[in-house]
Scaffold this active site. Structure first.
Site, PDB file in Angstrom:
ATOM      1  N   MET A   1     -29.745  31.179   3.209  1.00 42.16           N
ATOM      2  CA  MET A   1     -30.809  30.691   2.373  1.00 42.16           C
ATOM      3  C   MET A   1     -30.450  29.325   1.772  1.00 42.16           C
ATOM      4  O   MET A   1     -31.363  28.642   1.390  1.00 42.16           O
ATOM      5  CB  MET A   1     -30.740  31.601   1.205  1.00 42.16           C
ATOM      6  CG  MET A   1     -32.165  31.322   0.098  1.00 42.16           C
ATOM      7  SD  MET A   1     -33.764  30.871   0.778  1.00 42.16           S
ATOM      8  CE  MET A   1     -33.856  32.470   1.600  1.00 42.16           C
TER       9      MET A   1
ATOM     10  N   ASP B   1     -26.861  34.688  13.653  1.00 39.22           N
ATOM     11  CA  ASP B   1     -26.292  33.741  13.219  1.00 39.22           C
ATOM     12  C   ASP B   1     -25.944  32.512  14.053  1.00 39.22           C
ATOM     13  O   ASP B   1     -25.453  32.600  14.850  1.00 39.22           O
ATOM     14  CB  ASP B   1     -24.928  33.887  12.373  1.00 39.22           C
ATOM     15  CG  ASP B   1     -25.077  35.082  11.131  1.00 39.22           C
ATOM     16  OD1 ASP B   1     -26.321  35.361  11.010  1.00 39.22           O
ATOM     17  OD2 ASP B   1     -24.077  35.462  10.788  1.00 39.22           O
TER      18      ASP B   1
END
Length: 187
Positions: A101, A167
């Site tokens: 985020m 990721d």
């Protein structure tokens, strides 16, 4: 002292010793800090500061320094939305890490390390009905986050979606090539 604002020593010209800067001085200079994981508390504080400073002078830009491992989706999207809403430009500067985020907020502004991935839920022990509702909402949020990354980076939705499956860590120059950051500062 509000969370997210560091204490910094400052020495005025001609003075022998440094003193701690009044945190309000940083705000008056329109400097904001996200130096932790994104949660409702820091989100509300940053939103309040951005709106207040925008009302105070909507022609002076804001600067948001980010060093964040990421955090909650809804508070992060609220920060992003506020950055788009306020009239002054909000310039984002990554100092350290902008993961998850944190990278989403970073891309919202006009680098060291950046990481993107898909949104995840923390409600593992919910009832089956609640779990289905949670999963549907998570898919909607993923679509929104993917769309914004696509718009801001110029990448196709498909490319961003594929990259968010796992990721993806990027060096500063890689994040610039991807379109997450505009400029990489060098010494």
């Amino acid at each position: 002292m509000p969370i997210g604002v560091p204490k910094v020593p400052f020495r005025s010209p001609g003075e022998r010793d440094a003193s701690w800067v009044d945190v309000n001085r940083l705000y008056r200079e329109r400097l904001l800090f996200l130096g932790q994981g994104v949660d409702s508390e820091i989100s509300n504080q940053l939103i309040g500061l951005m709106i207040y400073l925008s009302i105070e002078d909507d022609n002076k830009d804001l600067y948001l320094f980010i060093n964040s491992p990421g955090g909650w989706v809804i508070p992060g999207v609220a920060i992003y939305d506020t950055m788009q809403f306020v009239r002054p430009d909000v310039h984002t500067i990554c100092m350290g890490l902008a993961a998850s985020m944190g990278s989403f907020i970073l891309v919202g502004g006009e680098i060291i390390r950046v990481m993107i991935h898909q949104p995840a839920s923390s409600f593992y022990e919910a009832q089956a009905g609640e779990f289905i509702l949670e999963a549907e909402e998570l898919l909607k949020m993923r679509e929104t986050v993917t769309r914004v990354y696509g718009q801001r980076t110029g990448k196709s939705i498909w490319v961003v979606s594929e990259d968010m499956e796992r990721d993806v860590f990027m060096a500063a120059t890689e994040a610039q090539a991807y379109g997450i950051v505009d400029l990489v500062a060098v010494e």
